[in-house]
Design a protein around this motif. Structure first.
Motif, PDB file in Angstrom:
ATOM      1  N   SER A  60       0.819  -1.214   0.000  1.00 39.59           N
ATOM      2  CA  SER A  60       0.000   0.000   0.000  1.00 39.59           C
ATOM      3  C   SER A  60       0.852   1.263   0.000  1.00 39.59           C
ATOM      4  CB  SER A  60      -0.935  -0.009   1.206  1.00 39.59           C
ATOM      5  OG  SER A  60      -1.880  -1.040   1.034  1.00 39.59           O
TER       6      SER A  60
ATOM      7  N   ILE B 285      -4.182   4.764  -2.606  1.00 34.85           N
ATOM      8  CA  ILE B 285      -4.377   3.525  -1.844  1.00 34.85           C
ATOM      9  C   ILE B 285      -5.806   3.024  -2.031  1.00 34.85           C
ATOM     10  CG2 ILE B 285      -4.456   2.554   0.487  1.00 34.85           C
ATOM     11  CD1 ILE B 285      -2.098   4.366   1.196  1.00 34.85           C
TER      12      ILE B 285
ATOM     13  N   ALA C 266      -7.215  -0.317  -3.920  1.00 39.11           N
ATOM     14  CA  ALA C 266      -8.161  -1.251  -3.322  1.00 39.11           C
ATOM     15  C   ALA C 266      -9.273  -1.567  -4.305  1.00 39.11           C
ATOM     16  CB  ALA C 266      -8.739  -0.640  -2.049  1.00 39.11           C
TER      17      ALA C 266
ATOM     18  N   GLU D  60      -2.895  -6.672   0.684  1.00 39.00           N
ATOM     19  CA  GLU D  60      -2.914  -5.242   0.327  1.00 39.00           C
ATOM     20  C   GLU D  60      -4.082  -4.644   1.105  1.00 39.00           C
ATOM     21  OE1 GLU D  60      -4.490  -1.959  -1.425  1.00 39.00           O
ATOM     22  OE2 GLU D  60      -5.062  -3.664  -2.681  1.00 39.00           O
ATOM     23  N   TRP D  61      -3.848  -3.522   1.763  1.00 37.70           N
ATOM     24  CA  TRP D  61      -4.843  -2.987   2.693  1.00 37.70           C
ATOM     25  C   TRP D  61      -6.218  -2.783   2.079  1.00 37.70           C
ATOM     26  CZ3 TRP D  61      -1.541   1.435   5.286  1.00 37.70           C
ATOM     27  CH2 TRP D  61      -0.558   0.842   6.068  1.00 37.70           C
TER      28      TRP D  61
ATOM     29  N   ILE E  41      -5.130   2.819   6.832  1.00 41.60           N
ATOM     30  CA  ILE E  41      -5.189   3.758   5.700  1.00 41.60           C
ATOM     31  C   ILE E  41      -5.397   5.176   6.221  1.00 41.60           C
ATOM     32  CG2 ILE E  41      -6.496   4.440   3.636  1.00 41.60           C
ATOM     33  CD1 ILE E  41      -7.092   1.494   3.151  1.00 41.60           C
TER      34      ILE E  41
END
Lengths: 321, 291
Positions: free
Chosen positions: B91, B221, B225, B240-241, B266
């Protein structure tokens, strides 16, 4: 015999007015419309007129900061409006400008020293240690100190900033400086200091000035010759003494009558002009001043008066004269 | 009189001024602390992570936080803490790299467009208009589908998708700045266009650009997503966040930590960048410095 340094011939600068989605040119702002004059070496030419008369544009076109629409600019008898970019770069060293507003004339993120040294570096006049020494010596000749070198513009007052602007202009040791209302934005007490600085520098470095101003009192103090502009045209031009003693154009007379005097008992007749300067996109036909002239005649409404010489060095564009 | 000897030491002194000012700004130091914390997590992930972030362990699926699994486990029994640590790599990488790509392409384009104007400006800006007409995420999807699926391509895609924002922002600032008299003075001094743009125009455009970049890290970020969710970004099972956030959504009522933990991370990263960015903007501006 006086020698001409700068001469302009039939200079015109029109700005296109674009309108509509296709931005078609629908007209022109005639900022400067066919003017000619010359500035003698080592002298000061005072260019006066109210806001919108085209004085600043004239200055910028002479310096080639804007391209003239037509007409010629000569510097040392060499036409400079047709120079290529390399020749122009070399010419830049000779001609500099001092601005009206010392607040917008300095980059807030650059130290005073950097701003002054920048031009020297661009023309490879110095490098390394010598660069800084030269910059400091220019600063000192303009009444600044060496320790101001690494300060930022916001730390200075208006008058000090104007000194920085002057130092930057003089760093390249130009022979000609356009002073575009250099004191109009300053307090009266500071004005005198800056004017005296400009005069001292002129003597020291044999500078030639084009001094643009709307303040006839200041112009009287600094100029050798005076030119009066109205709506893009030169209406009167004369040596200083002649101009202040015998102004001939009604516009010059009106401007002079508005200058405050130090004698409160002096009887003065103020000539108050009515209205505003007309729209330069649609200047009035005939004499451009006829809409506001107190002595307007029929001939003025349709015939353009030509600039005629009435005495040595004194010319005027008026049907009355 | 002792003053700087050459322009080299001038620049060094200026940098020291910036750092000194930055150090004094408590909030920006907090921001830097947050960013450093996550950077350390990313770098030291293999050492810090107690479990493998990828291999499922169905016996431990969906456990609440406990001493064995400090942040619990996900629906495949993978340790959430380990996944968060490795996810920081992905991220933060997406955030940094896409911002660098976007700014590196967008700022020069905007500067040239605004400074030279005319036909170049018209041409560039109509192109940018077309790009702006698409939502950023859609633009990123287009780029990924042209270049192929994968994390690196997703970073590039997000970077490319953020070019229009930088171009517009820079062009707007340049248009205002080029009317300033110090630009006229620079021309009268005979400085080159390149020098005028680099030394006089761009430094004065910095403030909005820094603020935009700190926001853009967060946006990147979140876009990543979105791309991951559509199967166009980081491929499962790699952590991955953003992807973790969207997968955890299914269990939001019963296992809220699966969404709150990535969401919180995040949020903190974005906060960190915003605080640091604000401080950086202020310390780079000589007028805003306090002595």
């Amino acid at each position: 015999m006086t020698e001409q340094l700068v001469r302009i011939e039939n200079l015109k600068k029109y700005f296109p007015v674009r309108t509509g989605v296709l931005s078609r040119t629908t007209g022109f702002i005639k900022a400067v419309d066919d003017i000619s004059f010359s500035v003698n070496k080592g002298e000061t030419y005072g260019l006066v007129g109210e806001s919108g008369s085209g004085k600043s544009t004239t200055g910028r076109v002479i310096l080639q900061l804007q391209q003239p629409t037509s007409g010629k600019v000569f510097f040392r008898d060499r036409e400079i409006s047709t120079l290529n970019s390399r020749q122009l770069h070399a010419m830049r060293k000779e001609m500099q400008i001092v601005f009206q507003d010392p607040y917008s004339a300095l980059n807030p993120r650059m130290t005073v020293g950097e701003a002054i040294a920048e031009g020297l570096a661009a023309h490879r006049l110095a490098a390394g240690r010598g660069l800084q020494e030269m910059a400091i010596s220019v600063m000192e000749s303009c009444g600044l100190s060496a320790y101001h070198y690494s300060r930022y513009p916001h730390e200075f007052s208006g008058g000090q900033r104007q000194r920085i602007v002057i130092a930057r202009a003089l760093s390249l040791q130009p022979s000609f400086v356009v002073a575009d209302e250099p004191v109009s934005a300053l307090d009266v007490s500071i004005q005198a200091q800056i004017i005296n600085l400009l005069k001292n520098l002129q003597e020291k470095y044999h500078l030639t000035y084009l001094f643009i101003s709307h303040d006839l009192g200041v112009v009287r103090h600094v100029s050798d010759n005076v030119g009066v502009m109205y709506l893009g045209t030169l209406v009167e031009e004369a040596p200083k003494k002649e101009f202040y003693a015998h102004p001939l154009h009604p516009y010059s007379k009106a401007l002079l009558s508005a200058v405050p005097t130090t004698d409160p008992l002096a009887k003065k007749q103020r000539i108050a002009l009515k209205g505003q300067i007309p729209n330069p996109a649609a200047p009035p036909p005939g004499c451009r001043f006829h809409t506001r002239c107190p002595h307007v005649m029929t001939v003025c409404r349709d015939t353009v008066p030509l600039l005629r010489t009435v005495a040595p060095g004194h010319s005027v564009a008026c049907h009355l004269v | 009189m002792k003053t700087a000897v050459s322009s080299g030491t001038d620049r060094y002194r200026e940098m020291r001024r910036v750092f000194r000012q930055l150090r004094r700004n408590r909030l920006s130091m907090l921001g830097l602390l947050i960013i450093s914390f996550f950077l350390l997590c990313a770098i030291l992930a293999p050492l810090l992570a107690p479990y493998d972030p990828v291999i499922p362990n169905f016996a431990y699926a969906l456990r609440q936080p406990s001493p064995q699994h400090l942040l619990g486990t996900d629906e495949l029994g993978r340790d959430l803490l380990s996944r968060m640590l490795f996810g920081a790599r992905t991220s933060l990488g997406i955030g940094f790299i896409s911002v660098i790509i976007g700014a590196a392409a967008g700022v020069p384009l905007g500067a040239l467009s605004g400074y030279y104007g005319g036909k170049l400006d018209l041409f560039l800006q109509r192109g940018i208009d077309v790009l702006i007409a698409f939502p950023g995420i859609l633009l990123a999807i287009i780029v990924v589908s042209i270049m192929g699926v994968g994390l690196e391509n997703a970073m590039i895609a997000i970077g490319v998708a953020s070019i229009p924002v930088y171009t517009r922002l820079t062009r707007g600032s340049v248009l205002a700045l080029k009317e300033m008299e110090y630009i006229t003075a620079a021309k009268a001094l005979g400085l080159s266009d390149a020098r005028i743009i680099i030394r006089h125009i761009l430094p004065n455009c910095l403030s909005p650009l820094i603020v935009q970049s700190t926001f853009q890290v967060a946006t990147a970020i979140l876009w990543a997503a979105g791309l991951g969710f559509l199967g166009l970004g980081a491929q499962p099972p790699s952590p991955e966040w953003g992807a973790m956030l969207s997968r955890g959504r299914v269990f939001m009522r019963t296992y809220p930590f699966l969404t709150t933990i990535p969401g919180l991370a995040i949020f903190l990263v974005v906060l960190g960048f915003n605080l640091f960015g604000d401080g950086l903007r202020d310390s780079l501006d000589p007028r805003a410095r306090k002595y």
